[in-house]
Each structure stands twice: as C-alpha cells, then as structure tokens.
Write an enzyme that holds these catalytic residues in place. Structure first.
Site, PDB file in Angstrom:
ATOM      1  N   TYR A 138       6.583   2.237   6.191  1.00  0.00           N
ATOM      2  CA  TYR A 138       7.416   1.327   6.996  1.00  0.00           C
ATOM      3  C   TYR A 138       7.997   2.053   8.220  1.00  0.00           C
ATOM      4  O   TYR A 138       8.526   1.415   9.126  1.00  0.00           O
ATOM      5  CB  TYR A 138       8.560   0.716   6.166  1.00  0.00           C
ATOM      6  N   LYS A 150       7.569   4.487  -2.211  1.00  0.00           N
ATOM      7  CA  LYS A 150       6.178   4.358  -2.660  1.00  0.00           C
ATOM      8  C   LYS A 150       5.330   5.515  -2.155  1.00  0.00           C
ATOM      9  O   LYS A 150       5.567   6.024  -1.052  1.00  0.00           O
ATOM     10  CB  LYS A 150       5.598   3.032  -2.160  1.00  0.00           C
ATOM     11  N   HIS A 199       1.660   2.795  -4.035  1.00  0.00           N
ATOM     12  CA  HIS A 199       1.809   1.663  -3.101  1.00  0.00           C
ATOM     13  C   HIS A 199       0.654   0.671  -3.214  1.00  0.00           C
ATOM     14  O   HIS A 199       0.843  -0.531  -3.132  1.00  0.00           O
ATOM     15  CB  HIS A 199       1.918   2.194  -1.669  1.00  0.00           C
TER      16      HIS A 199
END
Ligand code: NDP
Length: 345
Positions: free
Chosen positions: A85, A113, A144
């Site tokens: 992210y 993750k 993930h």
C-alpha cells in the site's frame, strides 16, 4: 514471546480474562449473537476486534491522521495494512501518536501482509514492516496472496514475472516468526479452497485468519464455510465493495432500501451484514465522519428478512480480482482471472 517485554503467565491470563469479559459483555448485550461481538476468538486463543480500519489507497498525507482519529476518537483497535500500500510509515506515525496519547499497545491489533513470497525473504520483509510501523511485533501477519511475483514485475506481468510459489517453505518461515515472538498470529489472504486445503496439510501452526473479499455482491460462501469448518476466522476485505465505480454497493437499491428502513447508512448495513455472518470487517476510509460512522455497528441488527434479501443479490462478482497484477492473457501462466482462482466460483 515478544522480545521487548516478557510477560509473566499471570499477566497473560489477566489479559485473556479481560478480553473474555469484554466478549461476554458484548454477547450478552447482543440483539443477534455473533453480529454484535466486539471481538472474535481465534484458534490461537487470541482475540481479533470485529471492526478494523483498512488502509489500501489511503493517501499518504491522510493515512497517519486517519489511523490516529480511528483509534483515539472513533474507538477502533484494529488496523489493516500492507507494504504494497506504500503507506506503512504513515500508518506507523498514526499508531505512534495513538500510543503516545495513552492507548496501550496490547489493546491494538495490527495486521500486515507478506507480499514478497520467497521463503528467504519472509523475515526480512517482516523486519522492514515492523520498522516502518515502529512496532516490535505484529498481531497478525498474512500471506498477501498465493503467488510469487518477481521484485520488478510489470503490470500486467511478463510470463517470467510469476515465479514458483513455495507455499510450505513460506509458511515454515511464518511459523518461525510466531515462535520468535515477532508475530502473534499468522494467516492467509486470497486463497482458494484448493490452496487452503494444501496449506492445512503442511501447517504446523494453523492459519488463524483468512482474509478474503466479501460483501453482498461477492458472498464468497464456499471459502467462508471451509474456514468455519476448520476453525479459521474470516476477515471480509473490501466490505463496502471497494472504491470500484462498477461495484457501487453504497448506492445499490437493495442496500439503500434496507438502510433507509433501519435508519442506518448503507455503509453500516454492509458492515453489519458481514458481522452477522461471523466475519470481521476492515472498511477503509480517510474521512473522519465515515470512519466514525463505520464503527457504529453495535446494539442493533439487520432483521432476518432483510438479511436474507441482502444475501440474495444476484450479480455476484469480485471487485478485486487480481487481473492487473497476475494475469498475462497471451503468455500466462495465468491467462484468465478464473485460472488465477483455480476455476473456483
Ligand atoms: P472498502 O470496501 O473498504 O471501500 C473503501 C471505499 O469506500 C473508499 O472509497 C472509501 O472512501 C469509501 N467509504 C468508506 N466508508 C464509506 C461509507 N460509510 N459510505 C460511503 N463510502 C464509504 O474497500 P477496500 O478495497 O479499501 O477494502 C478495505 C480494506 O481491506 C483495504 O483498505 C485493505 O486494508 C484491505 N484489503 C485487503 C486486500 C487483500 O488482498 N488482502 C485487498 C483489498 C483490500 P473514503 O476514504 O473517502 O471514505
């Protein structure tokens, strides 16, 4: 055990008792059993808060403040993030500010993750994540996705960008992180029934959590049932249908009708629907009002009839299907989204 602070058994027992009390309190107040729980119990014995803050696509100049607001003003105790992210440092700043404001670390549940899925990269990646988040342990570390991408993979990927995924090797490394006290629980995300079953055959530590896309437009019932049968808790990601304009559940007429009837927002109805299925939810928002509204989920229930209406939405499809990252339509190895998901619908 956590390296910073070795707790006595007594202290740990006290903590467990406190959590159990909170859970008992939540369930006795509940108009509809599990849909009103503030925590769910994991197979490890630890507890996961039923509502968490998602952080995917949070703008870097907003992420820190939204994490801080969620924890200190709205009462969130669970934050979900991931290195991919690109905002873990900002999330870390928000967490630090909340800790400094007096929220005890033990009350927070922080998930990240592992994205770089080669056994020899797992520990390094966790170390980097802990550094970015300014933490010395994670509550939950997830695989993930069950694919091993080359570091410099393009989008869409070249065929050579998708490497062999050594699931057992990666899981062994995740298990070592638990044994070393660096993560309290481990789990998976974006797994199919087939891959989950393979993992269960080699796991020495059970996955505590399976994080999957779930909302009334993609119920994903089969994996939910498989997880329930194996004692694995499910967290529903993209519980509002994500930010995809072609999957706009917030304005879906069925959802709006139920929310008008119950005098709740469409977002609250979608989140409560997920909780009434026994899943935790991690809605993303960087808007203070929506962050606060998205956790006003206790002390009310979606009546059974309306719950069934939401359950019967016909247009079932994923909002987050992985096509952009993993599918190469001409060269493979995954030429279609269906192949990516082992042809499981
Ligand atoms: P969500 O379903 O949480 O939807 C987020 C979108 O809804 C944003 O555009 C947000 O905008 C908006 N929104 C939030 N609350 C409301 C509300 N009450 N009413 C109207 N709109 C609202 O999508 P995500 O895909 O972000 O999923 C949630 C989290 O799940 C992610 O952030 C991430 O942490 C995790 N995730 C995990 C994945 C995985 O592979 N394991 C994949 C995808 C997500 P605004 O910010 O402006 O409020």
């Amino acid at each position: 055990r956590r390296p910073d602070r070795v707790k006595g058994e007594e202290e740990e027992e006290e903590e467990e008792e406190e959590e159990e009390e909170e859970m008992a309190q939540a369930s006795s107040d509940a108009p509809s059993a599990q849909g009103d729980l503030r925590y769910y119990k994991l197979v490890s014995g630890h507890s996961i808060p039923s509502v968490g803050l998602g952080t995917w696509k949070s703008a870097s100049d907003e992420a820190s403040h939204s994490v801080y607001t969620a924890i200190t003003e709205a009462g969130y105790r669970h934050v979900d993030t991931a290195p991919i992210y690109g905002i873990q440092e900002e999330v870390g700043r928000g967490l630090q500010a909340a800790l400094q404001a007096g929220i005890p670390r033990k009350d927070l549940f922080i998930t990240s993750k592992c994205t770089d899925l080669s056994p020899d990269r797992v520990r390094n990646q966790l170390t980097q994540t802990l550094k970015e988040l300014q933490l010395d342990y994670l509550d939950l570390y997830l695989i993930h996705w069950p694919f091993h991408l080359k570091e410099d993979a393009t989008r869409p990927p070249r065929a050579s960008d998708i490497l062999d995924f050594d699931m057992e090797g990666v899981w062994r490394e995740m298990e070592k992180l638990v044994k070393d006290g660096l993560v309290r629980d481990i789990g998976v995300s974006n797994f199919t029934l087939k891959k989950l079953s393979n993992l269960l055959q080699c796991a020495q530590i059970m996955p505590s959590v399976c994080q999957m896309e779930m909302h009334p437009g993609w119920r994903n019932d089969k994996i939910l049932e498989a997880c329930k049968n194996n004692g694995i808790h499910v967290t529903a990601y993209s519980p509002l249908g994500s930010s995809r304009s072609d999957r706009d559940l917030i304005h879906d007429p069925t959802v709006v009708t139920v929310s008008d009837k119950l005098n709740k927002t469409p977002g609250q109805v979608l989140l409560k629907w997920a909780m009434q299925r026994g899943t935790s939810v991690i809605p993303k928002s960087t808007n203070a009002e929506r962050i606060k509204g998205n956790i006003q989920l206790f002390g009310w229930a979606i009546p059974q009839g309306d719950f069934e209406v939401l359950n019967s939405m016909s247009d079932q499809r994923r909002a987050v299907d992985g096509e952009e990252i993993f599918v190469n339509k001409s060269e493979g190895p995954y030429k279609t989204v269906a192949e990516l998901w082992d042809d499981e619908v």
